[in-house]
Design an enzyme around this catalytic site. Structure first.
Site, PDB file in Angstrom:
ATOM      1  CB  THR A 137      64.843  86.019  39.581  1.00 59.33           C
ATOM      2  OG1 THR A 137      63.943  86.094  38.476  1.00 59.33           O
ATOM      3  CG2 THR A 137      64.991  84.567  40.013  1.00 59.33           C
ATOM      4  CE  LYS A 174      61.688  84.241  36.498  1.00 60.80           C
ATOM      5  NZ  LYS A 174      62.047  85.647  36.700  1.00 60.80           N
ATOM      6  CE  LYS A 206      69.620  87.755  39.262  1.00 59.87           C
ATOM      7  NZ  LYS A 206      68.285  87.237  39.682  1.00 59.87           N
TER       8      LYS A 206
END
Length: 304
Positions: free
Chosen positions: A99, A175, A243
């Site tokens: 990702t 995503k 993150k």
């Protein structure tokens, strides 16, 4: 019998190892690399071959699947010392699964394609169990030629492959929307179960009731058993959502788009990581809330 392309998997963590095993079960010759010797031993036990570094793993491979944590690791694996791009034969395809931001996906794709390789921007969802079962969801974008080269490998690893466009970056954009929701749902699930504990409810019964009621979510159903068992072994670590929601926040700030709920969830993950639980399961947000509130969830009985 039709030819099955050879595949290299770089990154044999909770997702990558399951993906490698799914490829082996489908009949692909699989080489792999990870910095963990235990992961390499597990790959060999499954019928794969261990490489000495990323370049060694992809030597002669038709497909390289990169299953690392973030953009920095992806860039290092692709273009660093003993990187994949310099070692892979012309015409091969790289499936990048981390990702990362859409801008980084576009940048990596341009460099890969300049080297005569194809690039599938292919982030994944489904968790370690679906990786092991070959039932992941891929939110993918790339050229028709890239998809054609990656097809049999994708089919071996995925239950669903969404082909979302011919430009890298589109898959990563999808995503990031998923991660916004996933992070919020984990934070909400942890808040709810700890709130239930604060009311002295039987949280196992709360789980049973909520999973049959309108307040349920996939994340509540998937993550709260970790809390009930007091087992915070990382299926997906807290730091992953620090993150990923950080990427969401960065995109929102740059676009001047308000993200108040995602921002609150991000702060919960940052607080949990700051409290020393960054490498633990992301359901550890419940432990943070319990500590703040003076509560004892399962597995916390001996904590100060």
């Amino acid at each position: 019998m039709s030819y099955l392309p050879s595949v290299a998997v770089v990154g044999l963590g909770s997702m990558g190892l399951g993906m490698a095993r799914s490829l082996i079960r489908a009949g692909h010759a699989v080489r792999g690399f990870d910095i963990s010797s235990d992961a390499l031993n597990a790959l060999e036990a499954a019928g794969g071959t261990a490489g000495n570094n990323p370049a060694d793993a992809v030597a002669g491979a038709d497909v390289a699947v990169i299953v690392v944590v973030n953009a920095a690791q992806t860039e290092s694996v692709l273009f660093g010392e003993n990187g994949v791009v310099s070692a892979m034969k012309s015409g091969g395809v790289i499936i990048a699964c981390a990702t990362i931001s859409p801008a980084e996906a576009k940048r990596f794709a341009a460099r890969v394609e300049e080297a005569g390789l194809h690039y599938v921007d292919g982030p994944i969802s489904g968790g370690s169990k679906k990786a092991e079962a070959g039932q992941l969801t891929f939110m993918a974008s790339g050229s028709p030629a890239a998809f054609a080269a990656a097809r049999s490998a994708l089919d071996a690893m995925a239950g669903t492959v969404y082909e979302l466009g011919d430009q890298p970056g589109i898959g990563s954009s999808f995503k990031i929307v998923n991660q916004l929701l996933a992070g919020i749902h984990i934070a909400a699930a942890c808040e709810a179960i700890t709130f239930a504990k604060s009311m002295d409810l039987d949280i196992s019964r709360v789980f049973d009731v909520i999973t049959k009621s309108a307040g349920n979510s996939w994340m509540f159903e998937n993550r709260i058993p970790h809390v009930l068992e007091g087992d915070y072994s990382p299926h997906s670590a807290v730091a992953i959502f620090t993150k990923d929601l950080g990427i969401v926040s960065d995109i929102g700030r740059q676009a001047k788009f308000p993200l108040p709920i995602a921002s609150a969830a991000l702060q919960l993950f940052i607080m949990t990581e700051a409290a020393g639980m960054g490498r633990d399961d992301d359901s550890s947000v419940a432990r943070l809330l319990a500590k703040i509130s003076g509560l004892k969830l399962p597995g916390m009985e001996d904590e100060a």
